[in-house]
Design an enzyme around this catalytic site. Structure first.
Site, PDB file in Angstrom:
ATOM      1  CD  GLU A  67      -3.064   0.721   2.261  1.00 36.36           C
ATOM      2  OE1 GLU A  67      -3.585  -0.400   2.294  1.00 36.36           O
ATOM      3  OE2 GLU A  67      -3.333   1.619   3.064  1.00 36.36           O
ATOM      4  CG  ASP A  68       1.761   2.995   3.275  1.00 29.88           C
ATOM      5  OD1 ASP A  68       0.732   3.372   2.672  1.00 29.88           O
ATOM      6  OD2 ASP A  68       1.817   2.841   4.508  1.00 29.88           O
TER       7      ASP A  68
END
Ligand code: ZN
Length: 185
Positions: A67-68
């Site tokens: 996600e990051d």
């Protein structure tokens, strides 16, 4: 996996997460290294399962790398195996969607997640509530903090009943909801 393999898996997951999140900081006023967040999630999962599920602990370290940090599912499969990669994928929001829609879908999807992904979800929310209690973002008014508490409660509602220790950990943190109001006023 034997004992050597599980140790190697967890150590390399921690090291990979430390490298990938190296320049990332938490949103809190103390701007903690992001790695502190993922290591807290991994430790919560290790304690909750008495260290019995190395793949889940590894997924705790890795849960925000897709996600990051733009890590791909395929890379996680190659490095850490299908099981770990699939757990991380289950913990990953679809970033092509708007934030409000992602938050709504977390509530919907939580109830249908695999049992171990549910544990990961609760541990993640525990770490986030603790962060709001100890180091809330400077630009978050009290209402935004309490709204987050309530949203986390709604996500966790779909994940409960599998691990009494994690449920109790979450409930203990949620019970301190009003404390964030005190620190914000
Ligand atoms: Zn997280």
């Amino acid at each position: 996996m034997n004992g050597n393999d599980t140790t190697l898996l967890v150590v390399h997951a921690a090291h990979f997460a430390a490298e990938r999140h190296m320049h990332q900081r938490r949103k809190g006023e103390q701007a903690e290294p992001y790695f502190n967040h993922v290591s807290e999630v991994a430790a919560l999962l290790a304690d909750a399962t008495d260290g019995a599920d190395a793949a889940l602990i590894a997924a705790g370290y890795l849960h925000d790398t897709i996600e990051d940090q733009n890590v791909t599912h395929a890379e996680l499969v190659e490095r850490f195996g299908q099981d770990v990669a699939d757990l991380v994928a289950e913990a990953t929001d679809d970033k092509t969607l708007k934030k409000e829609e992602r938050k709504r879908l977390q509530i919907v999807h939580a109830a249908h997640a695999s049992p171990r992904a549910k544990l990961l979800k609760i541990a993640d929310k525990c770490a986030n509530l603790r962060a709001l209690l100890t180091s809330p973002p400077a630009d978050w008014p009290a209402e935004r903090c309490t709204t987050y508490f309530d949203w986390a409660r709604d996500v966790v509602a779909g994940c409960r009943g599998l691990n009494p220790r994690l449920d109790a950990e979450f409930d203990g943190l949620y019970a301190r909801r009003e404390d964030v109001v005190k620190t914000r006023t």
